[in-house]
Design an enzyme around this catalytic site. Structure first.
Site, PDB file in Angstrom:
ATOM      1  N   TYR A 445       4.361  17.631  -6.885  1.00 47.00           N
ATOM      2  CA  TYR A 445       5.126  16.403  -6.633  1.00 47.00           C
ATOM      3  C   TYR A 445       6.309  16.690  -5.704  1.00 47.00           C
ATOM      4  CZ  TYR A 445       7.451  11.939  -7.378  1.00 47.00           C
ATOM      5  OH  TYR A 445       8.041  10.711  -7.177  1.00 47.00           O
ATOM      6  N   SER A 525       1.890   9.305  -5.224  1.00 46.45           N
ATOM      7  CA  SER A 525       3.122   8.678  -4.770  1.00 46.45           C
ATOM      8  C   SER A 525       3.838   9.628  -3.810  1.00 46.45           C
ATOM      9  CB  SER A 525       3.986   8.296  -5.973  1.00 46.45           C
ATOM     10  OG  SER A 525       4.969   7.366  -5.615  1.00 46.45           O
ATOM     11  N   ASP A 608      -0.715  -2.609  -5.432  1.00 40.53           N
ATOM     12  CA  ASP A 608       0.421  -1.693  -5.541  1.00 40.53           C
ATOM     13  C   ASP A 608       1.597  -2.283  -4.766  1.00 40.53           C
ATOM     14  OD1 ASP A 608       2.239   0.368  -5.639  1.00 40.53           O
ATOM     15  OD2 ASP A 608       0.796   1.936  -5.154  1.00 40.53           O
ATOM     16  N   HIS A 643       0.586   0.541  -9.039  1.00 41.28           N
ATOM     17  CA  HIS A 643       0.932   1.926  -8.712  1.00 41.28           C
ATOM     18  C   HIS A 643       0.405   2.900  -9.754  1.00 41.28           C
ATOM     19  CE1 HIS A 643       3.072   4.684  -6.157  1.00 41.28           C
ATOM     20  NE2 HIS A 643       3.803   5.149  -7.152  1.00 41.28           N
TER      21      HIS A 643
END
Length: 672
Positions: A445, A525, A608, A643
């Site tokens: 991430y 994301s 989203d 999302h």
């Protein structure tokens, strides 16, 4: 289309894919063709059926949320196993039988509505809750009478990024924007107070920053109901201001706020309050965090209760006459109990590598509840007795596998500039003992001060059961080692995140964990941005990739929905120095025509509204046009899933089966 920011010509040939997807026009037609092609291909994969069955079996276990006590009642969520959404249950006393209070599975036939936030009023008479529909960030707020189970007439539409904070049993504080969010709108978040039985248009404005429309605000109320605490954030960079209102003086002075922390220099997280004393976890004069208290009076008197330690302090909770502090230890977790004077009492012992979180409770309570999970253990709820220091299972799922069949290792690798970065590696115990390289899935991430800690995923465990390895890297930009670690991976330092991820892949191959030609990467994301960027920089290193709901156009991200809130991490495309950094790594703008890219499955949702699907659409279109080799480069679009939060169980199983079958196909994973 060609833009010329700061004197440089930048082509944007697929900007038309930013158009309206819901209208049934050319964007919708393009998306439907892409998705149909992808699903036709995924249906042919030999392991698609195996992964669907195994992920479904691993998902089918009873799941409980942390109990929250209000008055004499206990509230908690429960999913029996394969329900699309968790239900909200209540016990009217500790020994009373449970009864169902809210069942979102009955709200929508396709399971697309979920309970998001929920909070009982101070004495447990009511529960305020937010409804999430189709994965959207928009929330509709409702209230239910607990004794009767009947909904009240109160209905507040279009709240967003909100908590729910009750003022007694009379009403609650919440966050919303002044108008419905469309396109790049959504600035000017406000805190409002809703009194039960009144129309939302009359809700009192408590706090807003109209001169700084990108600032965000959340409200909390101390457990004893004495103070409302408003924490404001600037541009998503994790630095806060704190204001309070004395609720005992509300009738005389109204919503009169006083400032406790100003300047947006440090992080402040409310722990709780008791009378005129409040506790905060803060990075002020303590980069790894300390516990501070303030005693309110004519002047505010601050003191350090627990000073900064060698570990990163994440959260705290006052329970009974103790404070429980949660630290990160090598990206795992450690909970330490102190008395209210700051003297250590005991540490909560964890027998294995995992994550303990929650520690719900109030001052005066004799007990607290927490969750424990790891890569090989679904989340269970445990009760911790503050007097004896003993933990006991409260609601632990029965498992269809043996957790001891899997080996979890904490390792460290060295990034390009010599920085040591933490890495978890999970394999079947027999494969780890044999030491042979296997197809490996690497996850990362690296952003927004978010820490990656051990947690259970049926899809990942299915991958491991099939004979693969799973690795998770604690990249710079996250919160694993405090603000300095976050700063080292944001704005002008963002390339460090990509260097860390590439170094993790090289380490896994060099150590004989990942097979040559058998390394897959995944991130969602901000992690989708990560995957897109490293694919451009090192397409030779990876066999397959899955960027999920990724931020792919870094030159226009701030023009859509919540994008303006991300400039604290990414910088602003309107500032030349930031723009040049963004231009250098933007996944959409740095695809290398003619290079042999690995197999890529891009996943997004048509609803989203956090990272709009146009990011994924433009990236896939550019990748397919760049002649990136013979391997597939596909786009999967989930309808009505947003999302990702609140995604129905059936959709999550199907999507994960598709992803794992795709990655297995191109890394050579076959169940053994």
């Amino acid at each position: 289309m060609v833009d010329r920011p700061f004197g440089e010509a930048v082509a944007d040939p697929y900007r038309w894919l930013e158009g309206d997807l819901a209208s049934g026009g050319p964007v919708a037609a393009w998306a439907q063709r892409q998705d149909a092609l992808t699903r036709g291909y995924l249906a042919t994969l030999p392991l698609r059926v195996w992964f669907a069955a195994r992920i479904r079996a691993l998902t089918d276990y009873e799941r409980f949320g942390l109990p929250e006590k209000a008055g004499s009642r206990y509230f908690y969520t429960r999913n029996s196993g394969l329900q699309n959404q968790a239900q909200l249950w209540v016990r009217d006393s500790r020994t009373a039988p449970p009864r169902l209070l809210l069942d979102p599975n009955a709200w929508a036939a396709d399971g697309s509505q979920a309970i998001d936030a929920w909070r009982p009023s101070q004495h447990g008479r009511f529960v305020a809750y937010s409804i999430e529909t189709g994965g959207s960030d928009r929330r509709d707020l409702r209230v239910v009478d607990v004794a009767s189970g009947r909904p009240l007439s109160d209905a507040i539409p279009d709240a967003r990024f909100t908590r729910l904070a009750w003022v007694g049993d009379e009403g609650f504080l919440y966050s919303r924007y002044p108008a419905r969010i469309e396109g790049a709108a959504g600035a000017g978040q406000e805190i409002r107070f809703h009194r039960l039985g009144t129309a939302p248009m009359g809700d009192v404005l408590v706090y807003a920053t109209p001169d700084h429309p990108a600032y965000t605000h959340v409200a909390e109320v101390t457990a004893d109901g004495r103070y409302a605490v408003i924490v404001s954030s600037a541009a998503g960079d994790g630095q806060n201001e704190v204001r309070i209102a004395d609720l005992h003086a509300l009738a005389k002075r109204g919503w009169e706020l006083s400032t406790l922390a100003a300047g947006y220099r440090d992080t402040w997280r409310l722990v709780d309050g008791q009378g005129a004393r409040l506790w905060f976890v803060t990075t002020a004069d303590a980069p790894r965090g300390r516990l501070a208290s303030v005693t309110l009076g004519k002047t505010a008197i601050w003191r350090t209760v627990v000073p900064e330690q060698s570990l990163t302090l994440e959260h705290g909770r006052v329970v009974g006459d103790r404070v429980i502090l949660s630290y990160l230890e090598g990206a795992g977790s450690r909970a330490v109990v102190f008395d209210l004077a700051g003297r250590p009492s005991r540490a909560l012992a964890l027998a294995e590598i995992g994550t303990a979180a929650g520690f719900m409770g109030r001052p005066g309570d004799p007990e607290t509840f927490y969750t424990y999970t790891s890569f090989n253990r679904p989340g269970g709820v445990y009760r911790f007795d503050l007097r004896s220091g003993k933990s006991e299972p409260f609601a632990v799922p029965r498992l269809g596998f043996d957790p001891h069949d899997f080996a979890i290792e904490q390792r460290t690798f060295v990034s390009r500039d010599g920085t040591k970065v933490p890495l978890f590696v999970v394999r079947r115990r027999d494969i780890a003992a044999a030491g042979r390289p296997v197809p490996t899935l690497l996850y990362g991430y690296g952003g927004f001060d978010i820490s990656l800690t051990p947690g259970f995923s049926p899809a990942r465990l299915a991958w491991i059961e099939a004979g693969g390895a799973f690795a998770m890297a604690g990249l710079r930009g996250g919160g694993e080692f405090g603000p300095a670690w976050h700063d080292a991976g944001r704005r002008a330092n963002k390339q460090n995140v990509f260097d860390d991820f590439i170094a993790a892949g090289e380490y896994l191959i060099a150590q004989g964990i990942a097979a040559n030609g058998g390394l897959a990467i995944q991130g969602g994301s901000n992690g989708g941005l990560l995957v897109g960027a490293v694919l451009n920089q090192r397409p030779d290193l990876f066999a397959a990739a899955n960027p999920q709901v990724g931020v792919m156009d870094m030159l226009r991200f701030d023009r859509f929905t919540a994008g303006r809130l991300w400039t604290g991490d990414y910088g602003s495309p309107a500032i030349e120095a930031d723009w040049r950094v963004l231009r250098a790594y933007s996944p959409y703008h740095n695809i290398r025509p003619g290079s042999a890219y690995p197999a890529v499955l891009v996943t997004t949702s048509d609803t989203d509204d956090r990272v709009v699907p146009a990011h994924s659409f433009k990236y896939v279109a550019a990748l397919q046009a760049a002649d990136p080799g013979a391997k597939p480069h596909l786009l999967r679009i989930e309808p009505g899933a947003g999302h990702g939060a609140g995604k129905p169980t059936d959709k999550a199983i199907a999507e994960n089966a598709d992803i794992m079958a795709f990655l297995a196909q191109w890394t050579g994973l076959r169940p053994i």
